[in-house]
Design a protein around this motif. Structure first.
Motif, mmCIF file in Angstrom:
data_model
loop_
_atom_site.group_PDB
_atom_site.id
_atom_site.type_symbol
_atom_site.label_atom_id
_atom_site.label_comp_id
_atom_site.label_asym_id
_atom_site.label_seq_id
_atom_site.Cartn_x
_atom_site.Cartn_y
_atom_site.Cartn_z
ATOM 1 N N ILE A 295 4.589 -7.962 9.196
ATOM 2 C CA ILE A 295 5.068 -8.523 7.939
ATOM 3 C C ILE A 295 3.840 -8.642 7.035
ATOM 4 O O ILE A 295 2.943 -9.450 7.296
ATOM 5 N N ASP A 296 3.768 -7.818 6.003
ATOM 6 C CA ASP A 296 2.601 -7.766 5.124
ATOM 7 C C ASP A 296 2.838 -8.634 3.892
ATOM 8 O O ASP A 296 3.513 -8.233 2.952
ATOM 9 N N MET A 297 2.259 -9.833 3.900
ATOM 10 C CA MET A 297 2.455 -10.779 2.804
ATOM 11 C C MET A 297 1.753 -10.306 1.528
ATOM 12 O O MET A 297 2.245 -10.523 0.422
ATOM 13 N N TYR A 298 0.606 -9.667 1.659
ATOM 14 C CA TYR A 298 -0.113 -9.180 0.479
ATOM 15 C C TYR A 298 0.698 -8.105 -0.221
ATOM 16 O O TYR A 298 0.903 -8.142 -1.440
ATOM 17 N N GLU A 299 1.182 -7.172 0.559
ATOM 18 C CA GLU A 299 1.952 -6.057 -0.002
ATOM 19 C C GLU A 299 3.240 -6.546 -0.645
ATOM 20 O O GLU A 299 3.660 -6.051 -1.696
ATOM 21 N N THR A 300 3.875 -7.550 -0.037
ATOM 22 C CA THR A 300 5.195 -7.997 -0.482
ATOM 23 C C THR A 300 5.136 -9.019 -1.609
ATOM 24 O O THR A 300 5.988 -8.999 -2.512
ATOM 25 N N LEU A 301 4.134 -9.918 -1.576
ATOM 26 C CA LEU A 301 4.169 -11.090 -2.458
ATOM 27 C C LEU A 301 3.077 -11.150 -3.525
ATOM 28 O O LEU A 301 3.232 -11.862 -4.520
ATOM 29 N N ILE A 302 1.966 -10.448 -3.331
ATOM 30 C CA ILE A 302 0.819 -10.583 -4.235
ATOM 31 C C ILE A 302 0.809 -9.453 -5.257
ATOM 32 O O ILE A 302 1.102 -8.299 -4.932
ATOM 33 N N ALA A 303 0.470 -9.808 -6.493
ATOM 34 C CA ALA A 303 0.442 -8.816 -7.575
ATOM 35 C C ALA A 303 -0.483 -7.661 -7.218
ATOM 36 O O ALA A 303 -1.614 -7.884 -6.766
ATOM 37 N N PRO A 304 -0.021 -6.420 -7.417
ATOM 38 C CA PRO A 304 -0.854 -5.243 -7.105
ATOM 39 C C PRO A 304 -2.186 -5.298 -7.855
ATOM 40 O O PRO A 304 -2.256 -5.717 -9.010
ATOM 41 N N GLY A 305 -3.244 -4.897 -7.163
ATOM 42 C CA GLY A 305 -4.559 -4.835 -7.792
ATOM 43 C C GLY A 305 -5.357 -6.116 -7.727
ATOM 44 O O GLY A 305 -6.493 -6.172 -8.216
ATOM 45 N N THR A 306 -4.797 -7.176 -7.101
ATOM 46 C CA THR A 306 -5.513 -8.461 -7.037
ATOM 47 C C THR A 306 -6.867 -8.322 -6.331
ATOM 48 O O THR A 306 -7.879 -8.862 -6.787
ATOM 49 N N ASP A 307 -6.897 -7.612 -5.223
ATOM 50 C CA ASP A 307 -8.153 -7.416 -4.498
ATOM 51 C C ASP A 307 -9.204 -6.764 -5.394
ATOM 52 O O ASP A 307 -10.378 -7.157 -5.389
ATOM 53 N N GLU A 308 -8.770 -5.779 -6.158
ATOM 54 C CA GLU A 308 -9.705 -5.024 -6.992
ATOM 55 C C GLU A 308 -10.175 -5.855 -8.192
ATOM 56 O O GLU A 308 -11.361 -5.858 -8.541
#
Length: 367
Positions: free
Chosen positions: A287-300
């Protein structure tokens, strides 16, 4: 056939000091032997020996590991007999609820040479003080690490889709429990998934989940809702009467890292560092919480800030672990003093007496 051994921590060196979950795991026992005695008096060996004896007789046991000494245990439980043995010395002091009726003190100090220890009084007091200061340093460092971790979490909390988080939670509650209502009060056991030890982070995830058919590996970042999801699943299970093993974070006991519903054959856990695992058998699912719940590009977007925070956190955790290692080295010195003053044949006699008492419990529970 030998019994199975389940391993976990019931006490931990955390950002909130030494944190005990012993009461939850000792609740409901018919008999509890509380060992008293200084360091090096053989408490861990005493419990390991009795654990070995009863697993060889086919009984499953639980080993409560010591977070301050990677080679020691702080307790054993034989669930089928309702019997436990624990180290009742600081920092995990156990207060009896029914002295004599349930709890019984076992004094291993009967086996030491008091005169010999008196000769070493100044050294014992000095080492004890140094150990206390080392733990204080570790706990202070973990507290500072928590503040750094909070800043790390804020980055992802600010980028989270909370509506999707609620939808994911609802989906999993339905998937796990459906229309289940067991019409009983659920048994909740609070434990630690792992612990900060003198050798770094240690966990028992493989052992705890080895006989669980369905395992969910939660991936994500700090602040991506992993602990909140687990808390809501545990609450939903309790409402439905499902027995639940709740595994707290060894760094921050106010957070959860895993819940297990053995009646349902389900385990779901935070599978990120320092307890990072990946699917390895049928039934495993991510279950990937980053992929599912966090806005794309946040890490970058926050790459430089995240890198700085991660480094500060790592350094502070390493400093605190070094304090635990120092405490362990000092404790080893203290143990040597007591070992030299002990008559371990007396300890063995006490151990045999306790084993006979457990044997009587086994006869009552068998017939």
């Amino acid at each position: 056939m030998a019994g199975k051994i389940r391993n976990y921590f019931a006490g931990g060196n955390t950002c909130r000091g030494f944190y005990s979950l012993y009461d939850s795991n000792l609740a409901g026992l018919e008999r509890l032997f509380i060992l008293k005695g200084g360091p090096g008096t053989g408490k861990s060996t005493f419990m390991k020996n009795i654990g070995k004896e009863w697993t060889e007789k086919g009984f499953d046991i639980e080993l409560l590991h010591c977070s301050s000494d990677n080679n020691s245990i702080d307790g054993i439980i034989i669930p089928a007999l309702g019997v436990g043995i624990v180290d009742g010395t600081a920092p995990h002091v156990i207060e009896p609820s029914a002295p004599g009726a349930i709890e019984e003190y076992v004094n291993l100090g009967e086996a030491w040479d008091t005169a010999s220890l008196r000769d070493k009084k100044d050294t014992i007091q000095k080492l004890t003080s140094q150990i206390r200061e080392s733990f204080k340093g570790a706990y202070a460092g973990f507290g500072e690490a928590l503040k750094i971790h909070d800043d790390w979490e804020k980055i992802y909390i600010g980028s989270m889709d909370f509506e999707k988080a609620n939808q994911l939670t609802s989906k999993l509650i339905t998937q796990f429990f459906g229309k289940i209502n067991l019409n009983k009060k659920s048994i909740i056991k609070d434990r630690f998934l792992g612990a900060a030890t003198p050798k770094g982070a240690v966990d028992f995830v493989p052992n705890l989940t080895e006989d669980i058919p369905k395992r969910y590996f939660i991936k994500g970042r700090p602040g991506s809702g992993k602990s909140t999801l687990l808390k809501k699943l545990a609450s939903a299970a309790e409402e439905r009467g499902v027995d639940t093993e709740v595994y707290h974070c060894g760094f921050d006991p106010h957070s959860l890292d895993m819940v297990i519903f053995r009646e349902l054959g389900i385990a779901i856990f935070d599978s990120t560092a320092p307890h990072e695992y990946f699917p390895s058998r049928d039934g495993d699912e991510i279950i990937d919480m980053y992929e599912t719940l966090i806005a794309p590009g946040t890490d970058e977007i926050f790459e430089d800030e995240i890198a700085r925070i991660a480094l500060d956190y790592k350094n502070k955790m390493n400093e605190s672990t070094a304090c635990l290692a120092k405490a362990k080295a000092l404790h080893d010195e203290l143990e040597e003093i007591y070992i030299a003053a002990m008559d371990f044949s007396v300890v063995e006699q006490i151990q045999q007496k306790v084993s006979r008492e457990i044997g009587k419990m086994a006869q009552v529970n068998t017939f």
